[in-house]
Enzyme design. Structure first.
Site, PDB file in Angstrom:
ATOM      1  N   CYS A 360     -11.297 -10.791  -8.659  1.00  0.00           N
ATOM      2  CA  CYS A 360     -12.080 -11.788  -8.134  1.00  0.00           C
ATOM      3  C   CYS A 360     -11.570 -12.333  -6.661  1.00  0.00           C
ATOM      4  CB  CYS A 360     -11.922 -12.841  -9.174  1.00  0.00           C
ATOM      5  SG  CYS A 360     -12.215 -12.597 -10.709  1.00  0.00           S
ATOM      6  N   TYR A 389       2.271   4.168  -0.072  1.00  0.00           N
ATOM      7  CA  TYR A 389       1.910   2.882  -0.120  1.00  0.00           C
ATOM      8  C   TYR A 389       0.716   2.436  -1.036  1.00  0.00           C
ATOM      9  CZ  TYR A 389       5.022   3.253   3.926  1.00  0.00           C
ATOM     10  OH  TYR A 389       6.307   3.696   4.811  1.00  0.00           O
TER      11      TYR A 389
HETATM   12  N1  LLP Z   1      11.904   3.730   8.141  1.00  0.00           N
HETATM   13  C1  LLP Z   1      11.808   2.354   8.123  1.00  0.00           C
HETATM   14  C2  LLP Z   1      12.841   1.381   8.877  1.00  0.00           C
HETATM   15  C3  LLP Z   1      10.603   1.761   7.719  1.00  0.00           C
HETATM   16  O1  LLP Z   1      10.526   0.351   7.808  1.00  0.00           O
HETATM   17  C4  LLP Z   1       9.456   2.515   7.159  1.00  0.00           C
HETATM   18  C5  LLP Z   1       8.238   1.763   7.120  1.00  0.00           C
HETATM   19  C6  LLP Z   1       9.633   3.812   7.276  1.00  0.00           C
HETATM   20  C7  LLP Z   1      10.958   4.363   7.814  1.00  0.00           C
HETATM   21  C8  LLP Z   1       8.505   4.615   6.775  1.00  0.00           C
HETATM   22  O2  LLP Z   1       7.140   4.657   7.713  1.00  0.00           O
HETATM   23  P1  LLP Z   1       6.157   5.670   7.834  1.00  0.00           P
HETATM   24  O3  LLP Z   1       6.836   6.963   7.986  1.00  0.00           O
HETATM   25  O4  LLP Z   1       5.737   5.630   6.286  1.00  0.00           O
HETATM   26  O5  LLP Z   1       5.205   5.288   8.615  1.00  0.00           O
HETATM   27  N2  LLP Z   1       2.659  -0.839   3.576  1.00  0.00           N
HETATM   28  C9  LLP Z   1       2.257  -0.225   4.952  1.00  0.00           C
HETATM   29  C10 LLP Z   1       3.227   0.365   5.630  1.00  0.00           C
HETATM   30  C11 LLP Z   1       4.703  -0.218   5.832  1.00  0.00           C
HETATM   31  C12 LLP Z   1       5.652   0.555   6.464  1.00  0.00           C
HETATM   32  C13 LLP Z   1       6.985  -0.123   6.352  1.00  0.00           C
HETATM   33  N3  LLP Z   1       8.031   0.524   6.833  1.00  0.00           N
HETATM   34  C14 LLP Z   1       1.037   0.343   4.796  1.00  0.00           C
HETATM   35  O6  LLP Z   1       0.574   0.630   3.657  1.00  0.00           O
HETATM   36  O7  LLP Z   1       0.414   0.958   5.855  1.00  0.00           O
END
Ligand code: LLP
Length: 431
Positions: A360, A389
């Site tokens: 909703c 994610y």
């Molecule tokens: N290392 C650290 C310290 C992080 O904070 C993150 C992600 C990563 C690595 C991995 O990042 P990646 O390679 O996945 O971009 N919920 C959001 C993404 C949040 C990312 C947070 N930190 C989304 O769905 O887009």
């Protein structure tokens, strides 16, 4: 090629079925998974996961890969990644617990995150993790104090805040001065003064992570060059460099850096430099390896109305049984995860639909104007690129049990997380 001609994730293919085609994960028809397990269900391709890790490892063999467990914490997926050679980047005691259950060696775990509690630090010290990516002077002193008390030695890397714009959504930008993450220049100087007094923590490196879903090379390169500059200034022997995660993927045909270009950037920036390198990818490994399988619940026709054309005139809503509690990204970041019909008839007439979930809130919408053949209740759809994610950010909002997770391997599949039940919804409530 139109978006509809493409596939919703790696490891998925359309193959002939009767006069049309149907979507399979590896060799398993999604119709079979829907019939046996129900919907909504996350479906992961084992082969796609393994291939992405293999590709990355081959490109940067000397660089440690710490998979960001927040992107997907399922212990079967983590185990698979561990076997493929990844360690884990964790940000909580819960992720340490999951990584442990998945059999990832503590020696391959780095602990990031801006608010590590004393309890979590103690758990990580006892587990014997590789190192802490330290966010503040206070945190470093807390690690030293607890390590001293427990008689444990550990290592730390200092996470710098390079003040670089990652050119991504503001909610997932982490390397700007105004963000809560990393140590500023002034904070670093304070930490440098304290390092000689540490007895239990050996500060041995630097790290950075400027944001997520980064689709161009420049911000990454700038951040990494700042890391290198800092190693020259640091009053300790910085042997470890953690380059963070952040590499983006293409959700709806947008341009991004391939694993190959990302890896060659790392090689170029760090060529001839003698550091133990690590990266913390989450999305780039898992994002394109799974879909969210969902069924049509109903179609709501929206007529043109008495005054004629409005923005939505003539459009129909396709209501599916997945919702923002299963996949929060569209509601949170305006993210686009194109929808694919699982069964496609040859030469079917297609119309535009706004694909929405049953929750909703008007933010519970997946794709606006998706071009699809007229669905009927029960028609199956795959929401693309749901490996990262997605399940890990799911909730029970609107008292909706969380979806099941299925891992496909060739012609076989198994449930790696059962669908939650109503009883799960109230399990912790004292009745
Ligand atoms: N290392 C650290 C310290 C992080 O904070 C993150 C992600 C990563 C690595 C991995 O990042 P990646 O390679 O996945 O971009 N919920 C959001 C993404 C949040 C990312 C947070 N930190 C989304 O769905 O887009």
């Amino acid at each position: 090629m139109s978006a509809r001609m493409k596939i919703p994730a790696e490891g998925f293919v359309y193959s002939r079925a009767g006069r049309g085609s149907e979507l399979r994960c590896e060799r398993v028809p999604l119709t079979e998974i829907a019939a046996r397990i129900g919907t909504p269900t996350f479906v992961y391709s084992k082969r796609a996961i393994e291939e992405r890790v293999r590709r990355l490892r081959r490109l940067i063999p000397d660089c440690a890969i710490y998979f960001a467990a927040k992107a997907c914490g399922n212990i079967h997926v983590l185990r698979l990644l561990g076997k493929a050679g990844c360690g884990a980047d964790i940000v909580s005691g819960g992720e340490l617990f999951r990584a442990g259950l998945a059999g990832i060696s503590p020696k391959k775990i780095v602990f990031s995150g801006v608010g590590k509690t004393q309890g979590e630090i103690l758990e990580a010290l006892k587990a014997g993790i590789h190192l802490f990516n330290v966010e503040s002077l206070g945190e470093l002193l807390t690690i030293e104090r607890i390590a001293y008390r427990e008689g444990i030695k550990t290592k730390a890397a200092l996470r710098i805040n390079p003040n670089i714009h990652p050119k991504t959504h503001p909610h997932i930008s982490t390397g700007l001065r105004g963000n809560k993450f990393g140590l500023s220049r002034g904070e670093l100087e304070e930490v440098y003064r304290v390092i000689p007094r540490l007895r239990r923590v050996r500060v041995c490196g630097l790290s950075c992570h400027i944001g997520s879903q980064i689709t161009s090379a420049e911000p990454l390169e700038q951040a990494w060059r700042k890391l290198l500059e800092e190693t020259a200034r640091a009053p300790f022997d910085a042997t470890h460099l953690d380059l963070g995660g952040g590499l983006g993927i293409s959700y709806a045909g947008e341009k991004t850096l391939s694993l190959e270009r990302y890896a060659s950037l790392i090689r170029r920036v760090f060529r001839g430099k003698n550091f133990a390198l690590g990266i913390e990818p989450g999305r780039a490994i898992l994002g394109p390896t799974a879909i969210l399988l969902t069924s049509a619940v109903s179609v709501k026709k929206r007529g043109a109305g008495p005054r004629g054309a409005s923005a939505s005139s003539g459009r129909s809503f396709l209501v599916v049984d997945a919702a923002m509690n299963d996949l929060a990204r569209p509601a949170l970041y305006g993210a686009v995860h194109p929808i694919f019909a699982v069964e496609r008839a040859a030469r079917a007439h297609q119309k535009r639909f706004d694909v929405v979930g049953p929750v909703c809130e008007s933010a519970d919408a997946f794709e606006s104007g998706a071009l699809l053949a007229e669905p009927s209740p029960g028609s199956l759809f795959a929401i693309s690129n749901c490996g990262a994610y997605a399940m890990s950010m799911s909730s029970q909002y609107n008292a909706r049990p969380r979806a099941a997770e299925v891992l496909v391997e060739g012609a076989r599949y198994r449930v790696i997380r059962e669908r939650e039940t109503y009883a799960d919804l109230v399990e912790r409530e004292l009745l």
